[in-house]
Write a protein that holds these residues in place. Structure first.
Motif, short mmCIF file in Angstrom:
data_model
loop_
_atom_site.label_atom_id
_atom_site.label_comp_id
_atom_site.label_asym_id
_atom_site.label_seq_id
_atom_site.Cartn_x
_atom_site.Cartn_y
_atom_site.Cartn_z
N PRO A 5 0.81 -1.05 0.25
CA PRO A 5 0.10 0.30 -0.12
C PRO A 5 0.45 1.38 -0.34
CG PRO A 5 -1.00 -1.24 1.60
CD PRO A 5 0.66 -2.11 1.33
N GLU A 6 2.06 1.17 0.29
CA GLU A 6 2.76 2.93 0.69
C GLU A 6 3.41 2.41 -0.31
OE1 GLU A 6 1.63 1.47 4.23
OE2 GLU A 6 3.24 -0.16 3.21
N VAL A 7 4.08 1.60 -0.93
CA VAL A 7 4.53 1.71 -2.27
C VAL A 7 3.88 2.16 -3.62
CG1 VAL A 7 6.45 0.03 -4.58
CG2 VAL A 7 6.62 0.03 -1.62
N GLU A 8 2.64 1.89 -3.49
CA GLU A 8 1.27 2.49 -3.89
C GLU A 8 1.31 4.19 -4.14
OE1 GLU A 8 -1.04 2.40 -7.53
OE2 GLU A 8 0.55 0.73 -6.98
N THR A 9 0.86 3.53 -3.40
CA THR A 9 1.38 5.09 -2.77
C THR A 9 2.00 6.39 -3.56
OG1 THR A 9 -0.64 4.24 -1.09
CG2 THR A 9 0.27 7.06 -1.31
#
Length: 278
Positions: A5-9
């Motif tokens: 989720p963080e990398v996608e953000t």
């Protein structure tokens, strides 16, 4: 470590910030970050004059696509990207700078220097390490309940280390494994091959649901994570297990416990999450 989720953000914010910009030149202050090519000069020469065309993601890896190349970047523990004007100062933890022709810079900052960058010709990134060893994305059509069941039934390893294994499913890390297991009511030390079909169905659903909600909230700000615009994630406000040692379970009121499983700090509810191995 930033998880899916963080990398996608970060991918989404970089998509807005740098796609269409042309790299004038690259400055590397810590050469060990560059894993391919081995010579930093080759890395710099290859990217000079390249235009960023797209930002993709594979598991926890960012893929910065240019006209000719795919730059595979892993942030590890503390890596961060940010867009700055060239006139703005930078600190000693800024290790790679992509200088754009419009006077802005994409800076890679990494306090612990664990991050990595691999540069490939477009089309070669998925057939070479580090991406070639990765399992399916949790959001992909290949990550089915049947696929997960086949993988779990083949191993007596504890379920948490299995889910952390990036060759089985990519993108999951400590935070979201703890959360998915809590939601599915499965103890993190259950042997993977003891899970019933119903439990695997529930786990499969909760992995996807947990990650979907986390992406919608911009990830979880644990320690020092921010996205590429300096914004924090908000999913940590919805965590049920991770980081809540001693706090009341939101489901039953029992204090959340913390143990070490597979070398990783692991949070769970001793009442809600079943412990018995069949």
């Amino acid at each position: 470590m930033p998880e899916l989720p963080e990398v996608e953000t970060i991918r989404r914010t970089l998509q807005e910030l740098v796609v269409g910009k042309t790299i004038q030149h690259v400055t590397v202050y810590w050469s060990k970050i560059i894993k391919k090519p081995i010579e930093v000069e080759q890395f710099n020469d290859a990217l000079a004059g390249e235009t960023i065309t797209d930002i993709n993601r594979r598991g926890k890896f960012l893929i910065i696509n240019t006209t000719t190349f795919a730059l595979v970047s892993h942030l590890r523990m503390e890596g961060k990207y940010g867009l700055f004007k060239s006139s703005e100062p930078f600190d000693k933890h800024t290790h790679v700078i992509f200088h754009f022709t419009d006077g802005t810079e994409l800076r890679y900052r990494d306090v612990r220097k664990f991050g990595t960058m691999h540069l490939f010709l477009k089309g070669e990134e998925n057939t070479n390490l580090p991406l070639s060893q990765l399992g399916p994305e949790p959001f992909s059509a290949n990550f089915t309940k049947k696929y997960l069941q086949e993988k779990l039934k083949k191993t007596e390893r504890k379920i948490k280390p299995v889910l952390l294994d990036q060759t089985i499913v990519t993108g999951l890390g400590n935070i979201y494994v703890d959360e998915a297991l809590f939601r599915a009511k499965i103890h993190p030390e259950r042997k993977a091959n003891t899970l019933s079909s119903r439990e695997i169905t529930e786990l499969h659903r909760e992995i996807i649901n947990t990650l979907t909600e986390a992406v919608e909230k911009g990830g979880s700000t644990i320690r020092s994570y921010v996205n590429s615009q300096g914004q924090i994630g908000m999913f940590q406000l919805q965590l049920f297990a991770y980081g809540r040692k001693g706090e009341e379970c939101k489901r039953c009121g029992t204090p959340i416990e913390k143990i070490v499983t597979g070398g990783r700090g692991t949070h769970f509810c001793p009442k809600c999450q079943k412990t018995k191995n069949k």
